[in-house]
Design an enzyme around this catalytic site. Structure first.
Site, PDB file in Angstrom:
ATOM      1  N   HIS A 162      29.140  44.698  65.584  1.00  0.00           N
ATOM      2  CA  HIS A 162      30.596  44.664  65.777  1.00  0.00           C
ATOM      3  C   HIS A 162      31.094  46.083  66.052  1.00  0.00           C
ATOM      4  CE1 HIS A 162      29.646  41.304  62.994  1.00  0.00           C
ATOM      5  NE2 HIS A 162      30.485  40.638  63.734  1.00  0.00           N
ATOM      6  N   ASP A 194      29.894  43.322  71.662  1.00  0.00           N
ATOM      7  CA  ASP A 194      28.497  43.181  71.255  1.00  0.00           C
ATOM      8  C   ASP A 194      27.923  41.826  71.670  1.00  0.00           C
ATOM      9  OD1 ASP A 194      28.476  45.471  68.830  1.00  0.00           O
ATOM     10  OD2 ASP A 194      30.379  44.496  69.194  1.00  0.00           O
ATOM     11  N   TYR A 195      28.792  40.832  71.819  1.00  0.00           N
ATOM     12  CA  TYR A 195      28.322  39.480  72.119  1.00  0.00           C
ATOM     13  C   TYR A 195      28.455  39.119  73.589  1.00  0.00           C
ATOM     14  CZ  TYR A 195      28.599  39.370  67.081  1.00  0.00           C
ATOM     15  OH  TYR A 195      28.453  39.666  65.764  1.00  0.00           O
ATOM     16  N   ILE A 196      28.635  40.136  74.421  1.00  0.00           N
ATOM     17  CA  ILE A 196      28.765  39.884  75.848  1.00  0.00           C
ATOM     18  C   ILE A 196      27.384  39.717  76.488  1.00  0.00           C
ATOM     19  CG2 ILE A 196      28.661  42.218  76.830  1.00  0.00           C
ATOM     20  CD1 ILE A 196      31.339  41.540  78.272  1.00  0.00           C
ATOM     21  N   GLU A 201      28.770  32.637  75.439  1.00  0.00           N
ATOM     22  CA  GLU A 201      29.327  33.698  76.278  1.00  0.00           C
ATOM     23  C   GLU A 201      28.890  33.514  77.721  1.00  0.00           C
ATOM     24  OE1 GLU A 201      27.877  34.110  73.338  1.00  0.00           O
ATOM     25  OE2 GLU A 201      29.657  34.632  72.150  1.00  0.00           O
ATOM     26  N   PRO A 232      24.755  37.736  76.089  1.00  0.00           N
ATOM     27  CA  PRO A 232      24.307  36.448  76.629  1.00  0.00           C
ATOM     28  C   PRO A 232      24.920  36.135  78.002  1.00  0.00           C
ATOM     29  CG  PRO A 232      24.929  36.217  74.321  1.00  0.00           C
ATOM     30  CD  PRO A 232      25.343  37.607  74.755  1.00  0.00           C
TER      31      PRO A 232
HETATM   32  C1  TPP Z   1      26.757  35.617  70.181  1.00  0.00           C
HETATM   33  C2  TPP Z   1      27.922  35.603  69.267  1.00  0.00           C
HETATM   34  N1  TPP Z   1      29.123  35.197  69.697  1.00  0.00           N
HETATM   35  C3  TPP Z   1      30.191  35.218  68.876  1.00  0.00           C
HETATM   36  C4  TPP Z   1      30.085  35.658  67.596  1.00  0.00           C
HETATM   37  C5  TPP Z   1      31.308  35.706  66.684  1.00  0.00           C
HETATM   38  N2  TPP Z   1      31.225  34.679  65.641  1.00  0.00           N
HETATM   39  C6  TPP Z   1      30.699  34.949  64.432  1.00  0.00           C
HETATM   40  S1  TPP Z   1      30.569  33.608  63.481  1.00  0.00           S
HETATM   41  C7  TPP Z   1      31.279  32.610  64.640  1.00  0.00           C
HETATM   42  C8  TPP Z   1      31.431  31.148  64.388  1.00  0.00           C
HETATM   43  C9  TPP Z   1      30.109  30.481  64.165  1.00  0.00           C
HETATM   44  O1  TPP Z   1      30.288  29.123  63.929  1.00  0.00           O
HETATM   45  P1  TPP Z   1      29.074  28.174  63.587  1.00  0.00           P
HETATM   46  O2  TPP Z   1      27.922  28.426  64.487  1.00  0.00           O
HETATM   47  O3  TPP Z   1      29.585  26.790  63.554  1.00  0.00           O
HETATM   48  O4  TPP Z   1      28.594  28.620  62.138  1.00  0.00           O
HETATM   49  P2  TPP Z   1      29.448  28.678  60.780  1.00  0.00           P
HETATM   50  O5  TPP Z   1      30.090  30.024  60.722  1.00  0.00           O
HETATM   51  O6  TPP Z   1      30.432  27.567  60.808  1.00  0.00           O
HETATM   52  O7  TPP Z   1      28.460  28.520  59.688  1.00  0.00           O
HETATM   53  C10 TPP Z   1      31.609  33.376  65.779  1.00  0.00           C
HETATM   54  C11 TPP Z   1      32.243  32.834  66.985  1.00  0.00           C
HETATM   55  C12 TPP Z   1      28.812  36.093  67.182  1.00  0.00           C
HETATM   56  N3  TPP Z   1      28.592  36.541  65.928  1.00  0.00           N
HETATM   57  N4  TPP Z   1      27.747  36.053  68.020  1.00  0.00           N
END
Ligand code: TPP
Lengths: 338, 407
Positions: free
Chosen positions: A129, A85-87, A60, A89
């Protein structure tokens, strides 16, 4: 005109801007090929090509830093943060960079960026969320913070945000993406179909930032709300039968102080609503402004109905969410005082 | 020279409608890489970041220098943890479809990682998990009932209804509190490891991060601190090729391996077949030995594949070929460990059938017990729990608000 959900209206706004302005582009996690986890950017990559709407790494801070750099160059980037919630960072980029670039460079550089993020509760999304971080941004001078409550406003405000030369945090109440929600979680889910604010023009129009909407005129009490809480307010007002004036702020920065003061002077009573937790929430600012500007017109202390001062608790969603019963109780309470 | 600059946006080789194609991956044979001593300086280990540490060959035999020595009973324990994870997750996924929980995520195809590492690390060590390493807990015998109750957010939820399903916390099992924010605990592992070194203890830390999440600053910050302070920590990237709809190229996989990122920090980076229980085990033992010898951190990339959807909210058929999982060249970790056990004469199909039936029954009865306590919305901890644990001692806001709500 077409009947649109909020998701379709937002998509339409982005479509219109991609079409009109080659300097508009958008990026974020999963927004390209997939069209976003809430499908707001669906079809846009296909229609406008890879470089106008693309996926980003999960960073982010990186997304916002990149948007600022592009904005400084002269583009109009629209960044999506998958959940508000993820803003966090990216908070430093927003607070120390986007918000101050124009000021500190004496106008040599500025950041005409729009940061879209689904926000708010009501979807059993648990601690990360569901949050409503608007007060964090409102506190930062130099950032605009906009929150629509219906499809018509969503499209017009988003176009205005993209066209703005200031950085805009555009928070999309995800619980009302697909239909209005008045807090009665045990009743049937509604869609936007047949809602008057779902009639959305297909082309370009704006709803100006900083202009509140009076959704219901009334004489006895002023209700200030935004996002999902607008619909909760409508339900509570109807259920209590109180002659309330309902103001949808639509943007909290810039804030339509004129509309607030005029209404408060008329009614002398105020109830402020937000989903975010109460302490130092945006309601605190509204309440302070009202007592500074309308003190001699007040008939009762201004009331706030908000989330409790705890993290957003998963299993207790409906104990936490400031639903119509709590709003109605506050309305009755301010009416009882003289 | 190009006349104009052009913006590069990476694209995956295939999308829905295309035939699955993994021909761009270079999969070296098992046993090909040497196993340098775990005290070897990082700069001499670069080959291990670009190759792939593999032990199990196509017939299920362990080959090469990385072959670990593991008692057959421990291998069966590992198989059990992986299978239990698979069966449990399938059951809970179905429970979500039936409205019994709000959310669920599976780790299908990635079970070897948590299971083997949980067994190699000691009870004094701490794992900083992602949501996709349930097999860590399964390998340590975490009670299924507690999992189910947390997933159903019912009255007996060990996290008292405050946290989203599957974001467990299990200190006694060496499993740090999960959160929905990606990456933000990666640095905690480094801090934990530094604290252990500060105190002169022998506790190590191990952290996981998805390949997608390596883009977060947290990843790079953690590597920097781990490197600077020689923190006794094992930092693991689970590269399962997909981050929701984004292929690993969006996280930079087309430019360098994730293991190779270690080089810039002066750390060893091992790239390991994550679907090979023995390779996971061996690489972890190597990193543990290095950390326990005060030689600091190791970065390990586990090369694997997310065979299921991202979560209950996801439909992978929208962004990748529908049958891509079936074509993953490194196979299924459960099938491969089972094949190995059979190859070495320590297992057979009949026992496997019996085993699976027993584990299914365990899962079924835990689910039933949880359902009897209550599923989402039908049972929950007392509402007063919402206000507990904000501060060590509640302040006036919490006290007043609790009173206002009448709980
Ligand atoms: C800081 C943050 N940004 C975005 C998200 C939304 N999100 C949840 S899981 C995900 C993908 C994660 O991918 P990866 O790290 O490759 O792990 P995987 O799910 O493939 O095991 C995203 C973008 C989040 N949970 N936290």
């Amino acid at each position: 005109m077409a009947a649109m959900s909020m998701i379709q209206a937002l998509n339409s706004a982005l479509d219109v801007m991609l079409e009109r302005d080659p300097d508009v582009l958008m990026f974020g996690e999963d927004i390209g090929y997939f069209g976003g986890v809430f499908r707001v950017t669906e079809g846009l990559q296909k229609k406008y090509g890879l470089k106008r709407c693309f996926d980003t790494p999960i960073s982010e801070g990186g997304i916002i830093a990149t948007a600022i750099g592009m904005g400084a160059y002269g583009l109009r980037p629209v960044a999506e943060i998958q959940f508000a919630d993820y803003i966090l960072p990216a908070f430093d980029q927003l607070v120390s960079e986007a918000a101050r670039l124009r000021y500190r460079s004496n106008g040599e550089f500025w950041a005409p960026i729009t940061v879209r993020a689904p926000y708010g509760g009501g979807i059993f999304g648990g601690q990360t969320h569901s949050q409503s971080p608007e007060a964090l941004f409102a506190h930062v001078t130099g950032l605009c913070t906009v929150i629509p409550s219906n499809p018509y406003d969503a499209k017009g405000l988003l176009i205005a945000a993209v066209e703005s030369n200031d950085p805009v945090i555009f928070l999309e109440p995800k619980r009302i993406y697909n239909g209005p929600f008045d807090g009665h979680h045990d009743r049937q889910v509604k869609t936007w179909v047949n809602h008057p604010a779902a009639e959305v023009p297909e082309g370009h129009y704006t709803v100006p930032l900083g202009k509140a909407a009076t959704l219901r005129e009334g004489r006895e009490v002023t209700v200030l709300a935004y996002g999902t809480m607008v619909h909760v307010a409508e339900a509570a007002i109807e259920e209590t039968g109180i002659d309330a004036e309902l103001i949808d702020l639509r943007s909290i920065v810039p804030l339509d102080i004129g509309a607030i003061v005029a209404s408060m002077k008329k009614t002398g009573r105020g109830v402020i609503l937000h989903e975010a937790s109460r302490f130092a929430g945006f309601g605190a600012e509204l309440s302070a402004l009202i007592q500074e500007r309308c003190f001699y017109h007040l008939k009762a202390p201004v009331a706030r109905v908000a989330g409790w001062d705890t993290p957003y608790p998963h299993a207790f969603e409906w104990n936490y969410f400031p639903g119509p019963a709590r709003v109605a109780a506050a309305l009755k309470r301010v009416m009882e005082e003289n | 020279m190009a006349e104009h600059l052009t913006l590069h946006i990476p694209k995956p080789p295939t999308r829905p409608g295309d035939a699955p194609d993994f021909s761009h991956l270079q999969i070296p044979p098992a046993g090909a890489l040497p196993r340098p001593d775990s005290a070897t300086p990082a700069r001499e280990l670069r080959d291990l970041s670009d190759g792939l540490i593999r032990v199990l060959d196509g017939e299920g035999y362990a080959v090469g220098a990385w072959t670990p020595t593991i008692e057959p009973q421990r291998l069966r324990d590992g198989l059990r943890a992986m299978l239990l994870t698979r069966l449990f997750e399938e059951r809970m996924f179905r429970s979500h479809r039936q409205g019994k929980t709000s959310f669920f995520m599976k780790s299908t195809g990635e079970e070897a990682i948590g299971a083997a590492q949980s067994m190699v690390l000691s009870p004094r060590d701490m794992c900083f998990p992602t949501y996709r390493v349930l097999s860590w807990l399964m390998a340590r015998g975490y009670p299924l009932n507690d999992l189910v109750n947390q997933i159903f957010s019912n009255e007996r939820d060990p996290l008292r209804g405050r946290q989203l399903p599957i974001l467990y916390s299990a200190r006694a099992y060496g499993f740090y509190s999960l959160s929905g924010n990606l990456g933000s605990r990666f640095g905690h592992a480094v801090g934990w490891a530094m604290a252990s070194a500060y105190k002169g203890d022998d506790s190590l830390a191990l952290a996981y991060i998805g390949e997608g999440s390596t883009a977060e600053g947290d990843f790079h910050e953690a590597l920097t601190f781990a490197s600077v302070y020689h923190a006794p920590v094992i930092l693991c990237v689970t590269n399962n090729q997909w981050a929701i709809s984004s292929f690993a190229g969006i996280a930079g996989a087309q430019e360098a391996t994730f293991a190779a990122k270690a080089a810039g920090y002066g750390l060893p980076g091992l790239r390991v077949d994550g679907n090979d229980f023995l390779a996971v085990w061996a690489a972890t033992e190597w990193a543990v030995a290095r950390a326990r010898a005060n030689l600091g951190a190791t970065l390990i990339e586990f090369f694997t594949y997310r065979a299921a959807g991202h979560s209950t909210s996801d439909d992978p058929g929208r962004y990748r070929p529908a049958d891509e999982a079936a074509h993953w060249p490194l196979g299924d970790p459960i099938v491969r460990l089972k094949q190995h056990l059979i190859a070495i004469g320590e297992w057979d199909e009949a026992r496997n059938i019996q085993f699976e039936a027993e584990l299914s029954e365990m899962v079924r009865s835990a689910a039933k017990e949880g359902e009897a306590v209550g599923t989402l919305g039908k049972s929950k901890p007392p509402v007063s729990e919402m206000f507990e644990g904000v501060f060590e001692r509640p302040d006036w806001r919490v006290i007043e608000q609790r009173k206002e709500l009448g709980v």
